[in-house]
Design a protein around this motif. Structure first.
Motif, PDB file in Angstrom:
ATOM      1  N   UNK A 163      44.968  30.376  42.368  1.00  9.34           N
ATOM      2  CA  UNK A 163      44.902  30.444  40.907  1.00  9.34           C
ATOM      3  C   UNK A 163      43.467  30.230  40.427  1.00  9.34           C
ATOM      4  N   UNK A 164      42.763  29.324  41.085  1.00 15.34           N
ATOM      5  CA  UNK A 164      41.365  29.056  40.708  1.00 15.34           C
ATOM      6  C   UNK A 164      40.507  30.305  40.888  1.00 15.34           C
ATOM      7  N   UNK A 165      40.704  31.000  42.003  1.00 13.67           N
ATOM      8  CA  UNK A 165      39.940  32.218  42.260  1.00 13.67           C
ATOM      9  C   UNK A 165      40.304  33.324  41.278  1.00 13.67           C
ATOM     10  N   UNK A 166      41.597  33.418  40.928  1.00 11.85           N
ATOM     11  CA  UNK A 166      42.028  34.422  39.959  1.00 11.85           C
ATOM     12  C   UNK A 166      41.405  34.152  38.589  1.00 11.85           C
ATOM     13  N   UNK A 167      41.382  32.870  38.180  1.00  9.99           N
ATOM     14  CA  UNK A 167      40.770  32.511  36.905  1.00  9.99           C
ATOM     15  C   UNK A 167      39.271  32.802  36.923  1.00  9.99           C
ATOM     16  N   UNK A 168      38.621  32.495  38.034  1.00  9.01           N
ATOM     17  CA  UNK A 168      37.188  32.752  38.154  1.00  9.01           C
ATOM     18  C   UNK A 168      36.898  34.237  38.001  1.00  9.01           C
ATOM     19  N   UNK A 169      37.742  35.061  38.597  1.00 12.52           N
ATOM     20  CA  UNK A 169      37.544  36.509  38.558  1.00 12.52           C
ATOM     21  C   UNK A 169      37.589  37.049  37.140  1.00 12.52           C
ATOM     22  N   UNK A 170      38.609  36.641  36.368  1.00 11.77           N
ATOM     23  CA  UNK A 170      38.668  37.218  35.019  1.00 11.77           C
ATOM     24  C   UNK A 170      37.700  36.544  34.048  1.00 11.77           C
ATOM     25  N   UNK A 171      37.328  35.270  34.303  1.00 12.47           N
ATOM     26  CA  UNK A 171      36.319  34.626  33.455  1.00 12.47           C
ATOM     27  C   UNK A 171      34.964  35.317  33.606  1.00 12.47           C
ATOM     28  N   UNK A 172      34.706  35.836  34.795  1.00  7.88           N
ATOM     29  CA  UNK A 172      33.454  36.556  35.039  1.00  7.88           C
ATOM     30  C   UNK A 172      33.359  37.829  34.183  1.00  7.88           C
ATOM     31  N   UNK A 173      34.497  38.312  33.691  1.00  5.45           N
ATOM     32  CA  UNK A 173      34.522  39.536  32.881  1.00  5.45           C
ATOM     33  C   UNK A 173      34.397  39.254  31.386  1.00  5.45           C
ATOM     34  N   UNK A 174      34.370  37.965  31.019  1.00  4.44           N
ATOM     35  CA  UNK A 174      34.228  37.602  29.604  1.00  4.44           C
ATOM     36  C   UNK A 174      32.741  37.636  29.249  1.00  4.44           C
ATOM     37  N   UNK A 175      32.345  38.526  28.316  1.00  2.87           N
ATOM     38  CA  UNK A 175      30.908  38.711  28.017  1.00  2.87           C
ATOM     39  C   UNK A 175      30.166  37.428  27.685  1.00  2.87           C
ATOM     40  N   UNK A 176      30.783  36.526  26.908  1.00  6.60           N
ATOM     41  CA  UNK A 176      30.095  35.318  26.466  1.00  6.60           C
ATOM     42  C   UNK A 176      29.830  34.344  27.621  1.00  6.60           C
ATOM     43  N   UNK A 177      30.488  34.560  28.765  1.00  5.97           N
ATOM     44  CA  UNK A 177      30.356  33.646  29.904  1.00  5.97           C
ATOM     45  C   UNK A 177      29.511  34.213  31.042  1.00  5.97           C
ATOM     46  N   UNK A 178      28.942  35.389  30.851  1.00  6.16           N
ATOM     47  CA  UNK A 178      28.247  36.063  31.955  1.00  6.16           C
ATOM     48  C   UNK A 178      27.015  35.311  32.463  1.00  6.16           C
ATOM     49  N   UNK A 179      26.426  34.455  31.617  1.00 10.98           N
ATOM     50  CA  UNK A 179      25.205  33.750  32.020  1.00 10.98           C
ATOM     51  C   UNK A 179      25.490  32.422  32.736  1.00 10.98           C
ATOM     52  N   UNK A 180      26.754  32.068  32.860  1.00  9.59           N
ATOM     53  CA  UNK A 180      27.090  30.789  33.487  1.00  9.59           C
ATOM     54  C   UNK A 180      27.001  30.865  35.003  1.00  9.59           C
ATOM     55  N   UNK A 181      26.723  29.726  35.630  1.00  9.00           N
ATOM     56  CA  UNK A 181      26.684  29.651  37.091  1.00  9.00           C
ATOM     57  C   UNK A 181      28.115  29.600  37.638  1.00  9.00           C
ATOM     58  N   UNK A 182      28.252  29.779  38.959  1.00 12.79           N
ATOM     59  CA  UNK A 182      29.570  29.680  39.590  1.00 12.79           C
ATOM     60  C   UNK A 182      30.191  28.309  39.347  1.00 12.79           C
ATOM     61  N   UNK A 183      29.369  27.258  39.428  1.00  9.56           N
ATOM     62  CA  UNK A 183      29.868  25.901  39.203  1.00  9.56           C
ATOM     63  C   UNK A 183      30.438  25.770  37.794  1.00  9.56           C
ATOM     64  N   UNK A 184      29.725  26.296  36.809  1.00  9.37           N
ATOM     65  CA  UNK A 184      30.171  26.211  35.415  1.00  9.37           C
ATOM     66  C   UNK A 184      31.437  27.035  35.196  1.00  9.37           C
ATOM     67  N   UNK A 185      31.487  28.207  35.837  1.00  8.47           N
ATOM     68  CA  UNK A 185      32.684  29.052  35.712  1.00  8.47           C
ATOM     69  C   UNK A 185      33.896  28.354  36.321  1.00  8.47           C
ATOM     70  N   UNK A 186      33.717  27.738  37.492  1.00  8.91           N
ATOM     71  CA  UNK A 186      34.822  27.043  38.155  1.00  8.91           C
ATOM     72  C   UNK A 186      35.260  25.812  37.367  1.00  8.91           C
ATOM     73  N   UNK A 187      34.314  25.153  36.695  1.00 11.13           N
ATOM     74  CA  UNK A 187      34.666  24.014  35.851  1.00 11.13           C
ATOM     75  C   UNK A 187      35.588  24.459  34.719  1.00 11.13           C
ATOM     76  N   UNK A 188      35.271  25.596  34.123  1.00 15.76           N
ATOM     77  CA  UNK A 188      36.131  26.151  33.070  1.00 15.76           C
ATOM     78  C   UNK A 188      37.465  26.579  33.661  1.00 15.76           C
ATOM     79  N   UNK A 189      37.427  27.213  34.835  1.00 18.15           N
ATOM     80  CA  UNK A 189      38.657  27.673  35.488  1.00 18.15           C
ATOM     81  C   UNK A 189      39.614  26.523  35.736  1.00 18.15           C
TER      82      UNK A 189
END
Length: 212
Positions: free
Chosen positions: A161-187
């Motif tokens: 589920x974490x990987x699935x959330x990371x995948x679609x969060x990467x497609x959100x334009x406002x989040x494109x500048x975040x690091x992997x750590x920041x994306x996973x924190x949101x996930x």
């Protein structure tokens, strides 16, 4: 030279354990239960902090894999220092929890579990020795989940589920500048919400407290 403490010895014995979902899926058993038992287990699991991120399908898998354990007043359910084999939820009765800090001191009563409480997850999540001794304070009825089922259902579904959330969060334009750590924190912080057709998700003028 001063001998290492028990705590240090316990820490040294924690070890990694690789779980391959495809190889272990066949080992997950489903235990028959009455409708009342299944509903009761589902209610307890839904209230456990450990499982709040799981969806209904995952909770159903957990419920199906759990098996009943009955203990008499005074029986030791888990013993400090031993390897963890099962995770438990307490369906009926009460359980005293004791911790022995060193060989120089007697075990100390630290808390008492009641109906709906759970214990034993740390030892089987991290493959570490039991951190406390749990003793039945009365005749108790428990539901248990074995190590393999626990790890495959809880840990692997969490990772997926974490990987699935990371995948679609990467497609959100406002989040494109975040690091992997920041994306996973949101996930990890995401919570699923469902709305019926016509429901108001957010209203103009209201203060914003959620990001969708």
């Amino acid at each position: 030279m001063k001998q290492m403490s028990n705590r240090s010895n316990r820490r040294a014995s924690i070890r990694a354990e690789k779980i391959v979902p495809g190889a272990l899926e066949m080992d997950i058993k489903s235990v028959p239960k009455t409708e009342e038992e299944a509903h009761r287990i589902q209610q307890i699991l839904s209230g456990c902090v450990l499982f709040r991120h799981l969806d209904q399908d995952q909770l159903m898998k957990l419920q199906g894999a759990m098996f009943q354990v009955n203990k008499n007043d005074g029986d030791v359910i888990i013993r400090q220092g031993e390897d963890g084999d099962n995770f438990y939820i307490l369906d009926d009765g009460s359980v005293d929890v004791f911790i022995k800090k060193s060989n120089d001191y007697p075990s100390e009563l630290v808390t008492t579990y009641g109906q709906g409480d759970s214990f034993g997850e740390l030892a089987i999540m991290y493959n570490a020795p039991r951190a406390a001794t749990c003793v039945a304070k009365s005749d108790v009825r428990l539901w248990a989940l074995d190590r393999v089922s626990f790890k495959v259902i809880v840990m692997m579904t969490t990772i997926e589920k974490r990987e699935a959330h990371k995948s679609f969060l990467r497609k959100v334009p406002i989040l494109t500048q975040l690091t992997d750590y920041e994306i996973l924190t949101i996930a990890d912080a995401l919570q699923e919400e469902e709305f019926t057709e016509g429901s108001v998700i957010c209203r103009e003028g209201d203060s914003g407290d959620k990001f969708y």
